[in-house]
Design a protein around this motif. Structure first.
Motif, PDB file in Angstrom:
ATOM      1  N   SER A  62       0.836  -1.212   0.000  1.00 43.53           N
ATOM      2  CA  SER A  62       0.000   0.000   0.000  1.00 43.53           C
ATOM      3  C   SER A  62       0.865   1.254   0.000  1.00 43.53           C
ATOM      4  N   GLN A 109      -7.267   0.350  -0.865  1.00 45.91           N
ATOM      5  CA  GLN A 109      -7.477  -0.918  -0.163  1.00 45.91           C
ATOM      6  C   GLN A 109      -8.749  -0.874   0.683  1.00 45.91           C
ATOM      7  N   ASP A 165      -5.539  -1.896  -5.042  1.00 46.97           N
ATOM      8  CA  ASP A 165      -4.867  -2.340  -3.826  1.00 46.97           C
ATOM      9  C   ASP A 165      -5.762  -3.343  -3.094  1.00 46.97           C
ATOM     10  N   GLU A 166      -5.424  -4.616  -3.224  1.00 48.05           N
ATOM     11  CA  GLU A 166      -6.174  -5.703  -2.584  1.00 48.05           C
ATOM     12  C   GLU A 166      -7.689  -5.517  -2.724  1.00 48.05           C
TER      13      GLU A 166
HETATM   14 MG   LIG Z   1      -2.026  -2.633   2.108  1.00 51.12          MG
END
Ligand SMILES: [Mg+2]
Ligand SMILES: Nc1ncnc2c1ncn2[C@@H]1O[C@H](COP(=O)(O)OP(=O)(O)OP(=O)(O)O)[C@@H](O)[C@H]1O
Lengths: 413, 314
Positions: B46, B86, B162-163
């Protein structure tokens, strides 16, 4: 520019969908104003509960039929003009009238003596007669109103007697007219009936007020203006706090990943805060007008005061935010600051105490000036009359704002 | 030249004593590829994305996106990228559509174009019939889809994710992964981060494995698994006398190595398809029965284990 408005619009929409926020911004000030207005004012106007007056008119009348100065006093006290202020009833004896006061049935007893007309209309300028006011010492306002009214009537009668006495003296010089007493009586009568007394009374009826041209300020209006400014602080804080909640919730960082300049984002937030309190103020002003019939005053003054107040609330909220790290911190700092300012500035006490030390302390708060401005405006003042009450808070607002901008620049750089 | 060029990127939080979250990372992403950063929690994924989004200033190094430096020309970079954070970053009290319209404006869209793009994105994230509902009434998967949709409004050249599949049901995950592959096929360049090895393997054209702020390997899936050798791993249990069985399997053609790990035998082989029937034959001849058998093709998990001595998912 479109982006600034888009941010402001989004915040405005969120605020006006948020029921707790609305309650705090709109319902609370109105409810408090209604409640306190009711407690202090008993309704819309500056009503003092009517003072109960008993009149014992023992006057036997003058030498001629129809000469009754006692009846004149009685009818003035129970006249239509005074009916909001005085509630008059009669008693047949002085003792009964005094008893009524002692028993708490009435606040003031007015006892007109038997010889009253005889003295007023009589030819002897040295004769005296006393109207007795028997009052309950706790009823200060009511007592002084009655005193004022009766005193005025007596002064008029005294003036008439002086004039009559003069006339009698002139006639006596000329021929020793036997009808001198009659002339004096007629003159006195003429004087009282020709409007002398009633004209005098009108002045006396106005004397409790500050000036002939000023309007009355309704208690609810005074309270609501204070509450409005106080709750505008919270309205502004609510929106300003979204700068921190958005930072925490990730929407602020996300905004920073869009091709939107930081200055635009911060400006958008500032506009949100300002517009929200402005809308809040407008709603409160309209609600105050519709619900409590408050006369806010001249449009120019009302508009300027509202805009400046929104500026103060917004600037202060942003300043608080610029010092806080988390939304909770902002809430705590903000509530403290607003409460202290409101206490010092007189949001809860109105303008009644704008004198002495408190009056000076109020001058150190922007809200103190604003409240003073509202008071003047509600009394009919225009923008020019409240120029200082506008300029000083505006100065505060600009200072708050600049400081907040500087701090936030550093933070979101 | 790569569309994203990362050179010796470093980030230390609260220097001089703070965490060195990204420690001199370099890689390049080619136009139109899906490039994944695979690493465990706290690896610095991140933080890397934040620097490439111009949210965080690097404490060292630089990166360019479409030729613009994230350090010296962030505005130009932001016009090129779409960022899917995220954590879901939406306004929960606004509807899906209101969110998209707002974010579209922030990306500089307006008028008919804004309306058209919002409609297209709603179609893409299959939320047309729920567009008027407030986001806080949505399921986790639906919120994730809106979260992604926001970053697609302005058709960015480069998309950072992000994820994006954390904490959602398999069905939503499937639809998100398919969506990402479709975007790549339309020519979008995608930087993806995950700690799911299978996701990285399925999606990515190339993968960078990161750990403790450092990039420890980069390449295609095939290139990476070669790091641990080319064999597959077969683990088997039998009903009795494992040691004897292991001895016999050692003789089987194609089996490279046999070891006993607790109550199972672990074999390495180049070609499990050929070897497996022979293992059953040998067991039958010895009068043993195989009660359990597992074939594991070499994977990124093994690569990570091989390179760090730790499992990817602890
Ligand atoms: Mg992260
Ligand atoms: N704002 C911050 N301040 C200080 N340290 C931070 C901050 N953000 C992240 N870190 C630290 O930096 C390191 C890398 O964090 P990062 O969030 O980049 O990891 P990640 O790979 O994204 O992990 P995850 O898979 O959990 O999202 C971690 O040790 C984390 O504790």
């Amino acid at each position: 520019m479109i982006k600034i408005l888009a941010i402001a619009w989004k915040d405005l929409r969120s605020t006006f969908r948020n029921v707790p926020a609305l309650v705090m911004m709109l319902v609370a000030p109105l409810a408090l104003a209604a409640l306190l207005g009711f407690a202090f004012g008993g309704g819309g106007g500056f009503d003092i509960a009517a003072t109960k007056v008993v009149v014992a008119n023992l006057d036997k009348g003058g030498a001629e039929a129809g000469q009754s100065a006692g009846a004149a006093i009685q009818s003035i006290l129970s006249s239509k003009d005074l009916k909001d202020v005085l509630e008059t009833s009669t008693k047949s004896s002085a003792a009964a009238a005094r008893q009524a006061v002692d028993d708490g049935e009435a606040a003031v007893a007015v006892i007109v003596p038997e010889d009253f007309s005889a003295v007023v209309y009589g030819s002897d300028p040295t004769a005296t007669s006393q109207v007795e006011l028997y009052e309950n010492p706790t009823s200060e306002i009511g007592g002084s109103i009655v005193e004022g009214v009766v005193g005025q009537v007596l002064a008029d009668f005294n003036g008439a007697r002086a004039a009559a006495a003069g006339a009698v003296a002139l006639r006596s010089d000329a021929a020793g007219d036997p009808a001198a007493a009659q002339v004096a009586g007629t003159a006195a009568e003429q004087f009282t009936h020709a409007g002398g007394v009633s004209a005098g009374l009108q002045i006396s009826q106005r004397s409790p007020q500050a000036g002939a041209t000023e309007k009355e300020v309704s208690v609810t209006g005074a309270i609501l203006s204070g509450m409005m400014i106080f709750f505008m602080f919270f309205g502004a804080a609510n929106v300003a706090r979204t700068i921190l909640t958005e930072d925490r919730d990730g929407t602020m960082p996300r905004l920073f990943t869009t091709p939107t300049r930081h200055g635009v984002i911060i400006a958008g937030k500032f506009v949100s805060v300002f517009v929200t309190v402005l809308v809040q103020a407008i709603v409160l002003l309209i609600a105050g007008r519709l619900m409590f019939s408050i006369q806010w005053g001249r449009l120019d003054a009302v508009v300027l005061l509202t805009v400046v107040a929104a500026g103060v609330a917004g600037g202060l909220a942003l300043l608080v935010i610029s010092f806080a790290k988390t939304p909770a911190q902002a809430g705590a700092i903000g509530s403290g600051v607003y409460l202290i300012l409101a206490l010092l500035g007189g949001n809860f006490t109105g303008t009644a105490q704008t004198s002495g030390v408190y009056g000076i302390v109020q001058k150190f708060t922007p809200n103190g000036w604003l409240i003073e401005g509202w008071d003047t405006t509600m009394r009919g003042g225009g923008a020019l009359d409240i120029r200082w009450q506008l300029l000083v808070p505006l100065g505060f607002a600009v200072a708050f704002f600049l400081f907040a901008v500087l701090k936030m620049r550093r933070r979101f750089a | 030249m790569s569309i994203v060029e990362v050179k010796e990127l470093r980030k230390q939080y609260d220097p001089p004593k703070g965490v060195l979250a990204v420690d001199g990372v370099s890689f390049g992403i080619e136009q139109g590829e899906i490039f994944s950063l695979l690493g465990p929690n706290g690896a610095g994924k991140s933080t890397t994305i934040s620097m490439l989004s111009c949210l965080l200033k690097p404490t060292g190094g630089d990166a360019t996106v479409a030729g613009h430096s994230v350090v010296s020309d962030p505005q130009a970079v932001k016009e090129t990228i779409g960022v899917v954070p995220q954590d879901i970053a939406l306004y929960p009290d606004m509807s899906a559509r209101e969110n998209l319209v707002f974010w579209g404006r922030m990306y500089g869209l307006s008028g008919d174009e804004l309306k058209r793009r919002v409609d297209e994105v709603l179609e893409l994230i299959t939320l047309v019939d729920r567009q008027k509902d407030r986001v806080d009434k949505f399921s986790g998967g639906m919120k994730r889809r809106v979260n992604i949709g926001v970053a697609l409004l302005h058709k960015p050249k480069v998309l950072y994710l992000d994820e994006p599949t954390v904490g959602i049901d398999p069905q939503s995950r499937r639809s998100i992964l398919d969506g990402i592959l479709a975007l790549r096929d339309q020519g979008m360049t995608i930087l993806y981060t995950t700690h799911y090895m299978a996701e990285a393997q399925e999606l990515s054209d190339r993968i960078a494995i990161v750990d403790h702020g450092k990039m420890i390997a980069v390449g295609t899936h095939e290139e990476l698994v070669k790091i641990v050798g080319e064999g597959a791993r077969v683990s088997a249990r039998v009903d009795h006398y494992l040691e004897g069985m292991a001895e016999r399997w050692r003789e089987v053609k194609g089996v490279e190595k046999v070891e006993i790990e607790e109550d199972e035998a672990v074999l390495l082989t180049e070609d499990p398809n050929e070897v497996l029937p022979r293992l059953f034959e040998a067991a039958a001849t010895a009068g043993s029965r195989i009660t359990e058998i597992n074939v594991t093709e070499p994977n990124l998990e093994m690569v990570f284990l091989h390179l760090t001595g730790r499992a990817l998912r602890e």
